[in-house]
Design an enzyme around this catalytic site. Structure first.
Site, mmCIF file in Angstrom:
data_model
loop_
_atom_site.group_PDB
_atom_site.id
_atom_site.type_symbol
_atom_site.label_atom_id
_atom_site.label_comp_id
_atom_site.label_asym_id
_atom_site.label_seq_id
_atom_site.Cartn_x
_atom_site.Cartn_y
_atom_site.Cartn_z
ATOM 1 N N HIS A 87 0.724 -1.359 -0.074
ATOM 2 C CA HIS A 87 -0.229 0.097 -0.019
ATOM 3 C C HIS A 87 1.027 1.215 -0.047
ATOM 4 C CE1 HIS A 87 0.412 0.890 4.330
ATOM 5 N NE2 HIS A 87 0.600 -0.315 4.367
ATOM 6 N N ASP A 89 -0.573 4.420 0.932
ATOM 7 C CA ASP A 89 -1.046 5.733 1.741
ATOM 8 C C ASP A 89 -0.512 5.388 3.045
ATOM 9 O OD1 ASP A 89 -2.483 3.009 2.158
ATOM 10 O OD2 ASP A 89 -3.739 4.038 3.720
ATOM 11 N N ASP A 118 6.593 1.533 5.946
ATOM 12 C CA ASP A 118 4.968 1.155 6.101
ATOM 13 C C ASP A 118 4.423 2.185 5.113
ATOM 14 O OD1 ASP A 118 2.649 0.352 6.496
ATOM 15 O OD2 ASP A 118 2.468 1.063 8.559
ATOM 16 N N GLU A 152 -5.136 1.296 2.993
ATOM 17 C CA GLU A 152 -4.776 0.422 4.208
ATOM 18 C C GLU A 152 -5.054 0.969 5.593
ATOM 19 O OE1 GLU A 152 -2.739 -2.397 6.538
ATOM 20 O OE2 GLU A 152 -2.146 -0.571 6.157
ATOM 21 N N GLU A 153 -4.334 2.213 5.593
ATOM 22 C CA GLU A 153 -4.247 2.559 6.980
ATOM 23 C C GLU A 153 -5.622 3.311 7.630
ATOM 24 O OE1 GLU A 153 -1.764 2.282 8.610
ATOM 25 O OE2 GLU A 153 0.015 2.330 7.392
ATOM 26 N N ASP A 176 4.448 -6.250 4.271
ATOM 27 C CA ASP A 176 3.774 -5.033 5.129
ATOM 28 C C ASP A 176 3.908 -5.205 6.490
ATOM 29 O OD1 ASP A 176 2.509 -2.744 5.642
ATOM 30 O OD2 ASP A 176 0.518 -3.457 5.316
ATOM 31 N N HIS A 441 4.630 4.088 11.965
ATOM 32 C CA HIS A 441 3.636 4.728 12.446
ATOM 33 C C HIS A 441 4.241 5.570 13.631
ATOM 34 C CE1 HIS A 441 -0.235 2.665 11.448
ATOM 35 N NE2 HIS A 441 0.716 2.235 10.568
HETATM 36 ZN ZN LIG Z 1 1.347 -0.970 6.167
#
Ligand SMILES: [Zn+2]
Length: 468
Positions: A87, A89, A118, A152-153, A176, A441
């Site tokens: 992903h 995003d 990520d 995805e997030e 991921d 994150h």
């Molecule tokens: Zn991810």
């Protein structure tokens, strides 16, 4: 034929880094205000997706943009399809970075930036893996498709939309999460608890005007703010607050504004699947406020947040559960908001073991909430995911991983959230190597460049062996 996969990846290292940098420089945070047809998650997510698809086209792959929700890059011929899901995003940068989160700086062998690990770095690694297999002219008996999502997030509308229109791969992997291989992922619940006080109650020396912490279910809030009325006692409040922050090891500040006192608290952000790694700014600030003589309308709200949500294992919600395959249930209070006029909402992210039951969790949560003056106003349940260890997919990936790293390819379970569960037969496979800190994150997110290259080599061999 003997192929030196790591050497092939090394040869393409500079281009690989350049593409990851270009993507990190696109701040592809979901932007609902900027959403339009063809760009359902806002212009930056669309731009990142289009960048990747353009690179695919330039390298001679078949590409398709599926209405801006997702897209794919495909190679090979054959009936069967191998899928690789990444992903583009990213979650918002958050606070506390020591550099620009979207500058993609390379320093000390690391590439820094939001999305580096990520999931832009690993997605580009998978793309280069396909490029290696293609450029070596290796024969494939199946098609290989890199599927790239843009949501995805948040809500996974990307894969939902994609798989309504496009075929499901026969097997696949998701770059991921962690190496070696994740075969079990917990169930994931996003739930809202609404607080509607019966009647305003003026009792108490202080009135909570507003309270706010967090922006996402799946992140531990790193900042919280509360506005309290009840002036004239600012000095006393300052002393109490300083003491509280010192004792809890968090940073706080306090200031006056238009007759009110504004409290701010800085916690530590972490992924919602591992809330114990963070310090929830909202829960800490609620704990402080609950110690004040607050008005009767807001007190149950902050007391619930402080007493019940401080436990990340859900014991006080009555939800504690654990099993051998996937571990403990976890609870993250990702969003907390309250206003004197509008009541309050608490957004929870719950991750439950593969043997727990989402329906039972729903009933218990609703009952516990009701006892504290809350009601369950939203409940979105994503079921757990599990692939049998004897599956051909797992056996192949284990063999590839062990050949390339010399390490045993142990099977892991996680709190979940990868695209693997969007596949009928899919597992998460990297790109974070064992022993590396998980900076997804978090502030100063990065990927080790050597790991990026190593992952590319592993993915290239995996793609070849799954598809030949
Ligand atoms: Zn991810």
């Amino acid at each position: 034929m003997e192929i030196n996969w790591i050497e092939e990846a090394q040869k393409r290292k500079d281009d690989l880094i350049r593409d990851v940098q270009a993507l990190v420089r696109i701040p592809s945070v979901r932007d609902d205000d900027g959403a339009k047809p063809g760009a359902p998650f806002g212009p930056k997510v669309a731009e990142a997706l289009e960048y990747m698809l353009r690179r695919g086209r330039e390298e001679g792959f078949q590409v398709k943009n599926v209405d801006g929700f997702a897209g794919h890059i495909e190679m090979g011929e054959g009936e069967k399809l191998i899928g690789v899901l990444g992903h583009l995003d990213v979650v918002p940068a958050g606070d506390g970075w020591t550099m620009d989160p979207f500058a993609a700086e390379v320093r000390g062998g690391r590439l820094y930036g939001r999305g580096a690990i990520d999931d832009k770095g690993p997605t580009v690694a998978a793309f280069y893996a396909m490029k290696i297999v293609k450029e070596l002219g290796l024969p494939l008996g199946k098609r290989v498709r890199l599927i790239i999502g843009g949501d995805e997030e948040s809500d996974w509308r990307c894969v939902a939309h994609y798989f309504q229109r496009e075929e499901m791969p026969d097997a696949g992997f998701v770059p991921d999460a962690d190496f070696p291989i994740i075969y079990a992922e917990k169930g994931i619940i996003d739930a809202d608890l609404a607080y509607r006080p019966a009647a305003p109650d003026g009792a108490g020396a202080f009135t909570l005007v507003s309270f706010q912490a967090g922006r996402r279910y799946n992140m531990v809030p790193d900042a919280a703010e509360a506005v309290v009325e009840g002036a004239g006692r600012t000095e006393e409040l300052l002393g109490l607050y300083e003491q509280f922050c010192r004792e809890r090891g968090v940073k706080g500040s306090i200031r006056q504004s238009e007759g009110a006192v504004v409290f701010q608290l800085e916690g530590v952000s972490a992924h919602g699947a591992e809330p114990e790694r963070g310090k929830n700014a909202g829960v800490y600030l609620a704990e402080f406020l609950a110690s004040l003589p607050l008005d009767g309308q807001s007190l149950p709200f902050v007391e619930f947040a402080a007493a019940v949500l401080s436990d990340t294992r859900g014991r006080k919600l009555g939800l504690a559960h654990r099993d051998e395959r996937s571990g403990e249930l976890t609870v993250n209070a990702g969003m907390l908001s309250y206003s004197r006029d509008g009541g309050g909402t608490i957004g929870l992210n719950i991750r439950y073991p593969v043997t727990a039951d989402g329906g039972a969790i729903r009933r218990t949560l609703a009952e516990t909430a009701a006892r504290h003056g809350f009601s369950l106003s939203r409940f979105a349940d994503t079921k757990p995911h599990y692939v049998d260890p004897g599956h051909e997919l797992i056996r192949t990936l284990q063999r590839v991983y062990e050949q390339q790293t010399g390490e045993p390819a142990r099977l892991l379970s996680i709190g979940g959230g990868t695209y693997a569960r969007a596949l009928t037969a899919g597992v998460a496979f990297g790109a974070l190597f064992p022993g590396r800190p998980d900076v997804a994150h978090q502030k100063d997110e990065y990927i080790e460049i050597d790991d990026l290259v190593k992952a590319t080599a592993i993915y290239a061999q995996a793609i070849y062996e799954l598809a030949n």
